[in-house]
Scaffold this motif. Structure first.
Motif, PDB file in Angstrom:
ATOM      1  N   ASP A 296       0.820  -1.213   0.000  1.00 33.61           N
ATOM      2  CA  ASP A 296       0.000   0.000   0.000  1.00 33.61           C
ATOM      3  C   ASP A 296       0.856   1.266   0.000  1.00 33.61           C
ATOM      4  O   ASP A 296       0.341   2.368   0.158  1.00 33.61           O
ATOM      5  N   LEU A 297       2.181   1.102  -0.184  1.00 36.70           N
ATOM      6  CA  LEU A 297       3.077   2.251  -0.060  1.00 36.70           C
ATOM      7  C   LEU A 297       3.916   2.497  -1.316  1.00 36.70           C
ATOM      8  O   LEU A 297       4.979   3.122  -1.249  1.00 36.70           O
ATOM      9  N   GLY A 298       3.481   2.022  -2.476  1.00 38.01           N
ATOM     10  CA  GLY A 298       4.185   2.358  -3.710  1.00 38.01           C
ATOM     11  C   GLY A 298       3.946   3.816  -4.064  1.00 38.01           C
ATOM     12  O   GLY A 298       2.828   4.327  -3.915  1.00 38.01           O
ATOM     13  N   ILE A 299       4.987   4.510  -4.521  1.00 40.68           N
ATOM     14  CA  ILE A 299       4.851   5.959  -4.716  1.00 40.68           C
ATOM     15  C   ILE A 299       4.237   6.337  -6.066  1.00 40.68           C
ATOM     16  O   ILE A 299       4.149   7.531  -6.386  1.00 40.68           O
ATOM     17  N   THR A 305      -3.016   6.689  -1.790  1.00 36.84           N
ATOM     18  CA  THR A 305      -3.170   5.933  -0.542  1.00 36.84           C
ATOM     19  C   THR A 305      -2.242   6.494   0.526  1.00 36.84           C
ATOM     20  O   THR A 305      -2.624   6.619   1.696  1.00 36.84           O
ATOM     21  N   ILE A 306      -1.014   6.836   0.146  1.00 38.84           N
ATOM     22  CA  ILE A 306      -0.075   7.446   1.090  1.00 38.84           C
ATOM     23  C   ILE A 306      -0.636   8.768   1.577  1.00 38.84           C
ATOM     24  O   ILE A 306      -0.576   9.089   2.779  1.00 38.84           O
ATOM     25  N   PHE A 307      -1.212   9.542   0.660  1.00 36.79           N
ATOM     26  CA  PHE A 307      -1.825  10.828   1.029  1.00 36.79           C
ATOM     27  C   PHE A 307      -2.911  10.626   2.079  1.00 36.79           C
ATOM     28  O   PHE A 307      -3.005  11.374   3.057  1.00 36.79           O
ATOM     29  N   GLU A 308      -3.739   9.595   1.895  1.00 36.18           N
ATOM     30  CA  GLU A 308      -4.851   9.360   2.820  1.00 36.18           C
ATOM     31  C   GLU A 308      -4.402   8.656   4.101  1.00 36.18           C
ATOM     32  O   GLU A 308      -4.886   8.960   5.193  1.00 36.18           O
ATOM     33  N   VAL A 330      -1.627  18.801  -4.082  1.00 36.90           N
ATOM     34  CA  VAL A 330      -0.986  17.519  -3.786  1.00 36.90           C
ATOM     35  C   VAL A 330      -1.990  16.386  -3.913  1.00 36.90           C
ATOM     36  O   VAL A 330      -1.704  15.333  -4.505  1.00 36.90           O
ATOM     37  N   GLU A 331      -3.192  16.603  -3.378  1.00 39.16           N
ATOM     38  CA  GLU A 331      -4.226  15.567  -3.454  1.00 39.16           C
ATOM     39  C   GLU A 331      -4.572  15.262  -4.909  1.00 39.16           C
ATOM     40  O   GLU A 331      -4.697  14.096  -5.301  1.00 39.16           O
ATOM     41  N   GLU A 332      -4.686  16.293  -5.720  1.00 42.69           N
ATOM     42  CA  GLU A 332      -5.031  16.100  -7.129  1.00 42.69           C
ATOM     43  C   GLU A 332      -3.927  15.350  -7.871  1.00 42.69           C
ATOM     44  O   GLU A 332      -4.193  14.410  -8.625  1.00 42.69           O
TER      45      GLU A 332
END
Length: 473
Positions: A296-299, A305-308, A330-332
């Motif tokens: 769940d941590l691929g960039i 997912t990292i953002f959330e 950033v979210e977009e």
């Protein structure tokens, strides 16, 4: 010249690297987009054409040996099944991760109808069935074998449980027309972990069956065979770099931090025993060479997912790295990365966003990998208890992956492994030296580890570079 060609069929790119073992030098390396949908050989040939054009000294007829690993088509995906989550299931997970697999499902106790439906729908390659110590509980693993035998999909099942019922379980699967292999119990006795036979069996199944099912067998006529999953090659390189050989010293206990578009992986080589004699060690014995994979941590695939998942931490890292864009921006951007996994930053702000995402991923992955210290009630008061590895004294941390080779601020990313006083019970490194795999040779050294270990180690040591802190503009 003793030219060896090392190939990594990656999920995004096929990488080729040529070394001359006589002089222990890298002659050249190139990459091209992996072409699983058509033929894996198209991407390989594209990479080779670039390699030969850029390096005329490398000629096809001069190559003495070809070695390859692969994480293409999703890599090796395994469902692990055991009896007790903290015991047989955990032992099964460690075996699979150490063999270079990605765990895509975990189940403990008796499988129910809902679990069987989930497994049926899962896009896995193999099931690893464990349960019961040797001579211990046999009812649960027998129940699970009968349930799995009814699956419509024909997966490979590796049985690594209670030896008393292994032959009976094998017969259950064979009678149902399933592919089954049997190996030694991953947990033959309580607190006795036995992962190597299962790791060897997984690697053999990968080479003999999984490679063919993924269409990688078309490369075998050229390569000879796909030796192992790419993560296993990285773990072998980590072990070689730590231990050295009789002719070349290693660097001692270390961490390898591997940040990719789909996962963030941590490899630790070291015992991780308690540093304080008053600390009690509990839980299953930790593997000396340990790997954890965080899907769940691929960039790229998981940027949003990292953002959330770690929003506050990501915000802190963005501020630390002097990122100027707004959080809505950033979210977009992170939401769009999942559909554009080939995204490459075009300016410093883009690199700073990548750096912040990677640093956040490393922080979370490291917390999951490192051991923890807790205080529990005992005779005479509170007693310190350690679960997992104590990595606080680790002196070497190496970053590998595109974000380290091409990124601008690798030091900031690697700082994500460091001990944080805000989480004092997480046993993360305190004062390590940071290195990066600038030559992107980690997988190649792992492939060469059995063929020419000393030469592989010397090549690897030439291409890892110690770094100091960079300051962004």
């Amino acid at each position: 010249m003793d030219i060896n060609l090392l190939i990594d069929f990656g999920s995004t790119y096929t990488k080729v690297l040529a070394v001359d073992l006589d002089t222990e030098t890298v002659l050249g390396q190139e990459q091209a987009v992996t072409t699983v949908e058509s033929s894996i050989m198209v991407g390989l040939q594209n990479a080779l054409n670039k390699l030969y054009t850029a390096n005329p000294v490398i000629k096809e007829e001069k190559i003495n040996k070809r070695l390859a690993c692969s994480s293409a088509a999703g890599g090796l995906r395994i469902i692990a099944i055991g009896l007790v989550p903290e015991l047989t299931l955990e032992a099964a997970r460690r075996s699979a991760l150490g063999a270079g697999a990605k765990i895509v499902g975990s189940y403990a106790h008796e499988l129910d109808e809902e679990s069987i439906c989930e497994i049926e729908a899962n896009t896995c390659d193999m099931i690893m069935l464990s349960g019961g110590t040797d001579g211990g509980n046999k009812e649960v693993i027998l129940h699970n074998a009968r349930a799995l035998a009814g699956l419509k999909k024909n997966l490979v099942v590796l049985v690594a449980g209670n030896k008393v019922v292994r032959s009976k379980i094998k017969e259950i699967f064979l009678s149902a027309g399933k592919q089954v292999e049997v190996t030694e119990n991953v947990l033959p006795d309580v607190n006795v972990i036995n992962v190597e036979p299962a790791r060897t069996a997984i690697r053999n199944i990968f080479m003999e069956r999984i490679v063919k099912s993924k269409g990688l067998d078309s490369a075998q006529a050229y390569v000879g065979s796909i030796l192992m999953p790419t993560p296993m090659a990285t773990l072998r390189a980590a072990k070689l770099l730590a231990e050295g050989t009789k002719d070349e010293p290693g660097l001692g206990e270390l961490l390898i931090v591997e940040v990719g578009g789909a996962t963030t992986n941590i490899h630790s080589v070291g015992h991780g025993y308690p540093r304080d004699g008053s600390v009690i060690l509990k839980g299953l014995p930790e593997p000396y060479a340990k790997r954890t994979v965080e899907g769940d941590l691929g960039i790229r695939w998981n940027a949003h997912t990292i953002f959330e998942l770690a929003n506050d931490r990501l915000r802190e890292n963005l501020q630390l790295n002097n990122y100027q864009e707004s959080i809505p921006h950033v979210e977009e951007v992170t939401r769009g990365m999942g559909g554009n996994v080939g995204y490459v930053p075009q300016d410093e702000q883009g690199f700073l966003l990548d750096t912040s995402l990677a640093r956040t991923a490393v922080q979370v992955a490291m917390e999951r990998h490192a051991g923890t210290l807790r205080e529990v009630s005992g005779f005479g008061g509170l007693v310190p208890v350690q679960y997992g590895k104590d990595l606080t004294d680790t002196k070497v941390v190496v970053g590998t992956g595109g974000v380290f080779r091409y990124g601008l601020f690798p030091h900031s990313i690697l700082e994500g492994v460091l001990f944080d006083s805000r989480a004092p019970f997480s046993l993360k490194p305190k004062e390590p030296c940071f290195y990066v795999d600038k030559g992107y040779v980690m997988y190649a050294a792992g492939l060469l580890a059995d063929v020419a270990p000393t030469k592989a180690l010397r090549i690897l040591k030439k291409h890892i570079q110690q770094i100091s802190k960079q300051i962004s503009k």
